[in-house]
Design a protein around this motif. Structure first.
Motif, PDB file in Angstrom:
ATOM      1  N   GLU A 199       3.870 -27.384  -4.713  1.00  0.00           N
ATOM      2  CA  GLU A 199       3.114 -26.619  -5.698  1.00  0.00           C
ATOM      3  C   GLU A 199       4.019 -26.168  -6.828  1.00  0.00           C
ATOM      4  O   GLU A 199       5.193 -26.548  -6.898  1.00  0.00           O
ATOM      5  N   SER A 200       3.480 -25.360  -7.733  1.00  0.00           N
ATOM      6  CA  SER A 200       4.201 -24.987  -8.960  1.00  0.00           C
ATOM      7  C   SER A 200       5.489 -24.223  -8.692  1.00  0.00           C
ATOM      8  O   SER A 200       6.419 -24.277  -9.490  1.00  0.00           O
ATOM      9  N   THR A 201       5.578 -23.509  -7.561  1.00  0.00           N
ATOM     10  CA  THR A 201       6.808 -22.786  -7.224  1.00  0.00           C
ATOM     11  C   THR A 201       7.842 -23.686  -6.549  1.00  0.00           C
ATOM     12  O   THR A 201       8.935 -23.220  -6.215  1.00  0.00           O
ATOM     13  N   GLY A 202       7.471 -24.943  -6.328  1.00  0.00           N
ATOM     14  CA  GLY A 202       8.388 -25.885  -5.690  1.00  0.00           C
ATOM     15  C   GLY A 202       8.315 -25.907  -4.180  1.00  0.00           C
ATOM     16  O   GLY A 202       9.126 -26.564  -3.529  1.00  0.00           O
ATOM     17  N   ARG A 203       7.345 -25.191  -3.593  1.00  0.00           N
ATOM     18  CA  ARG A 203       7.244 -25.137  -2.132  1.00  0.00           C
ATOM     19  C   ARG A 203       6.341 -26.251  -1.588  1.00  0.00           C
ATOM     20  O   ARG A 203       5.335 -26.605  -2.198  1.00  0.00           O
ATOM     21  N   LEU A 204       6.704 -26.763  -0.431  1.00  0.00           N
ATOM     22  CA  LEU A 204       5.909 -27.768   0.257  1.00  0.00           C
ATOM     23  C   LEU A 204       4.611 -27.139   0.757  1.00  0.00           C
ATOM     24  O   LEU A 204       4.641 -26.157   1.494  1.00  0.00           O
ATOM     25  N   PHE A 205       3.466 -27.702   0.354  1.00  0.00           N
ATOM     26  CA  PHE A 205       2.207 -27.134   0.813  1.00  0.00           C
ATOM     27  C   PHE A 205       1.309 -28.148   1.502  1.00  0.00           C
ATOM     28  O   PHE A 205       0.342 -27.773   2.172  1.00  0.00           O
ATOM     29  N   CYS A 206       1.616 -29.435   1.378  1.00  0.00           N
ATOM     30  CA  CYS A 206       0.743 -30.458   1.942  1.00  0.00           C
ATOM     31  C   CYS A 206       1.586 -31.657   2.364  1.00  0.00           C
ATOM     32  O   CYS A 206       2.540 -32.036   1.664  1.00  0.00           O
ATOM     33  N   VAL A 207       1.228 -32.249   3.494  1.00  0.00           N
ATOM     34  CA  VAL A 207       1.909 -33.441   4.018  1.00  0.00           C
ATOM     35  C   VAL A 207       0.847 -34.421   4.491  1.00  0.00           C
ATOM     36  O   VAL A 207      -0.109 -34.028   5.171  1.00  0.00           O
TER      37      VAL A 207
END
Length: 218
Positions: A85-93
């Motif tokens: 996402e926009s903050t650079g965090r992994l949210f979906c795999v």
């Protein structure tokens, strides 16, 4: 059977010459295999030292800051899609149906299965009261409280299942392809069931409203 190879199982979609794929246990809303939701890209790469980064792509037509990494355990063979996402965090795999890790939920294998076989088993979870299965507008089944949607993918062995998974912060309405947080690119292509007369989205002749310059990455 050669060491490191396996043959087709019951609805599992492996080929006789395919290397054994890693098994990734899904801990709902927290992690899948070595990947923990909320990781940054460098942490994902460190967690998968055996994987090759095949491409980086725009995952959403209207949100260019959301991007995906296509990773493979072999050159030019996609296995895992990691979304940030926009903050650079992994949210979906998402696990590739043909070559991705064998994702399991409570012992139930989700990757590379014949859709009708897996759907029947997942519905057994629903009828037992363990989980509540819902269907998105285009007929894709999933479980919001697990952060899971089941998609289908064309492979050389036919239409097989592709699990798409999200973390806790992004799980609300995840089975809804209009309101959920799963990237647009993961909803494209073959559909679980016929939607508005077509089992492909976008259907032939359909004019999308995607901004000029955005195309589906796969």
């Amino acid at each position: 059977m050669n060491e490191g190879k396996q043959r087709v199982g019951s609805g599992a979609g492996e080929t006789a010459t395919e290397p054994v794929r890693p098994v990734w246990v899904l801990t709902p809303l927290e992690s899948v295999g070595p990947l923990r939701f909320g990781m940054f890209a460098d942490e994902v790469r460190a967690a998968l030292p055996e994987a090759v980064e095949l491409s980086r792509f725009s995952a959403e037509p209207f949100y260019p800051e959301i991007y995906g990494l296509q990773l493979g355990f072999h050159p030019a063979v996609p296995a895992v899609y990691a979304y940030f996402e926009s903050t650079g965090r992994l949210f979906c795999v998402a696990a590739d149906a043909a070559h991705g890790p064998r994702v399991t939920l409570e012992g139930l294998e989700l990757t590379g299965r014949v859709p009708a076989v897996l759907q029947e088993t997942v519905l057994d979870l629903h009828s037992s009261g363990t989980h509540h299965v819902s269907y998105g507008p285009r007929g894709n089944p999933g479980i919001n409280e697990v952060g899971m949607v089941l998609r289908v993918q064309d492979t050389v062995d036919g239409l097989l299942t592709r699990p798409v998974l999200v973390g806790r912060e992004w799980a609300a309405h995840c089975t809804d392809d209009w309101e959920g947080s799963i990237p647009e690119c993961e909803w494209l292509g073959r559909q679980w069931s016929v939607y508005n007369g077509s089992d492909v989205y976008p259907p032939p002749g359909y004019a999308t409203n995607w901004p000029a310059g955005w195309t589906a990455p796969f």
